[in-house]
Design an enzyme around this catalytic site. Structure first.
Site, PDB file in Angstrom:
ATOM      1  N   HIS A  93      71.896  81.132 -26.819  1.00  8.62           N
ATOM      2  CA  HIS A  93      71.417  82.343 -26.135  1.00  8.62           C
ATOM      3  C   HIS A  93      70.063  83.050 -26.968  1.00  8.62           C
ATOM      4  CE1 HIS A  93      73.438  84.675 -29.071  1.00  8.62           C
ATOM      5  NE2 HIS A  93      74.637  84.166 -28.951  1.00  8.62           N
ATOM      6  N   HIS A 116      70.306  83.427 -30.809  1.00  6.80           N
ATOM      7  CA  HIS A 116      69.907  81.981 -31.558  1.00  6.80           C
ATOM      8  C   HIS A 116      68.577  81.583 -31.605  1.00  6.80           C
ATOM      9  CE1 HIS A 116      74.433  81.083 -29.757  1.00  6.80           C
ATOM     10  NE2 HIS A 116      74.444  81.033 -31.037  1.00  6.80           N
ATOM     11  N   LYS A 149      74.351  89.780 -37.208  1.00  8.71           N
ATOM     12  CA  LYS A 149      75.368  89.764 -36.207  1.00  8.71           C
ATOM     13  C   LYS A 149      76.647  89.472 -36.907  1.00  8.71           C
ATOM     14  CE  LYS A 149      77.657  89.075 -32.220  1.00  8.71           C
ATOM     15  NZ  LYS A 149      78.372  87.734 -32.534  1.00  8.71           N
ATOM     16  N   ASP A 150      76.517  88.346 -37.669  1.00 11.96           N
ATOM     17  CA  ASP A 150      77.614  87.975 -38.293  1.00 11.96           C
ATOM     18  C   ASP A 150      77.324  88.137 -39.719  1.00 11.96           C
ATOM     19  OD1 ASP A 150      79.245  85.835 -36.370  1.00 11.96           O
ATOM     20  OD2 ASP A 150      76.719  85.736 -35.981  1.00 11.96           O
ATOM     21  N   MET A 180      74.259  90.003 -28.309  1.00  7.85           N
ATOM     22  CA  MET A 180      74.546  88.492 -27.610  1.00  7.85           C
ATOM     23  C   MET A 180      75.323  87.820 -28.476  1.00  7.85           C
ATOM     24  SD  MET A 180      70.626  87.672 -26.301  1.00  7.85           S
ATOM     25  CE  MET A 180      69.702  88.775 -25.099  1.00  7.85           C
TER      26      MET A 180
END
Ligand code: AMP
Length: 252
Positions: free
Chosen positions: A31, A34, A117-118, A152
């Site tokens: 998405h 990435h 995000k991670d 996302m």
């Protein structure tokens, strides 16, 4: 665009090209989050390599692993459009041979791009690179969100329409913590409680964990000081587990 299905094929490709190498590791089902990493790598390095590997060790249950979205053809099309040089798509048997105990392969990488995000993953990889003296720069990239704030994620496709709406509670809860911190609430416990309560008010959501932690060590903080903090959470929305985080205060 070269598609390398084995380590040998990847190494062979690498030997034929020069320049600075930028790596973007993913589990596919790509998405815009990435692709933001890919685009940054494209700008900052000479050769961009994306890896696609749905890593079984990153899943809690085999059902979750089985249900993970996969669409290699679509991923390859998107990566071709981004002018990626090589896509490395190793199989499970190659990544985890039956008798492996230790395996580190660092293929003259210059930079590797990871999403904030991670957040825990990013910090662990940074630590690994530092402790093992790997000469690669880890580049953290900001979380890309939908227009309403939802981070996302490849898992978002599994959200039923009602759950898609309910999933906004992650962003709402993190925003509430950020605003409260900005307004002067320094207590890690109070900020965590605010987040948990906000999630508790959404009937379709169930918090897995909420943590207010030091942005570098990831140890829980009792008080958000000058170094700031990160608020991390994982939430079940229906049958989908989503993660998100936000920085609180001003990390030094
Ligand atoms: P994944 O395919 O979920 O393992 O993610 C591969 C890489 O893309 C990781 O470094 C993630 O942190 C990053 N990533 C995933 N989602 C996002 C997002 N919404 N914004 C920025 N980076 C992301």
């Amino acid at each position: 665009m070269n598609v390398a299905e084995s380590l040998e094929a990847f190494v062979t490709w690498r030997e034929t090209v020069g320049g600075r190498l930028g790596l973007v590791p993913t589990m596919g089902a790509l998405h815009d989050g990435h692709l933001s990493l890919v685009r940054r790598a494209r700008r900052e390095t000479d050769r961009v390599v994306t890896t696609i590997f749905v890593n079984p060790t990153q899943f809690g249950s085999s059902d979750d692993l089985k249900a993970y979205p996969r669409d290699l053809d679509r991923d390859l099309t998107l990566l071709r459009e981004e002018r990626v040089d090589c896509v490395f798509t190793p199989g499970e048997a190659m990544m985890y041979p039956g008798d492996f105990s230790t395996w580190v392969v660092v293929e003259r990488l210059d930079r590797a791009y990871f999403g904030e995000k991670d957040y825990q993953q990013l910090r662990v990889v940074e630590r690994l690179v530092r402790d093992l003296n790997v000469r690669t720069e880890i580049v953290p990239c900001p979380t890309v969100r939908e227009s309403d704030g939802l981070a996302m994620s490849s898992r978002n496709v599994h959200l039923a329409p009602e759950d898609r709406r309910a999933a906004l509670v992650l962003f709402r809860a993190l925003s509430a913590a950020r605003d409260a911190c900005h307004a002067g609430e320094p207590s890690g416990e109070a900020l965590g409680r605010l987040v948990a309560e906000t999630i508790g008010r959404e009937p379709r959501a169930r918090a897995d964990y909420v943590a207010v932690a030091d942005p570098r060590t990831l140890e829980p903080v009792t008080r958000v000081g000058r170094g700031g903090a990160v608020c991390l959470l994982a939430v079940w929305v229906g049958s989908v587990r989503l993660i998100d985080n936000v920085l609180l205060g001003s990390p030094g």
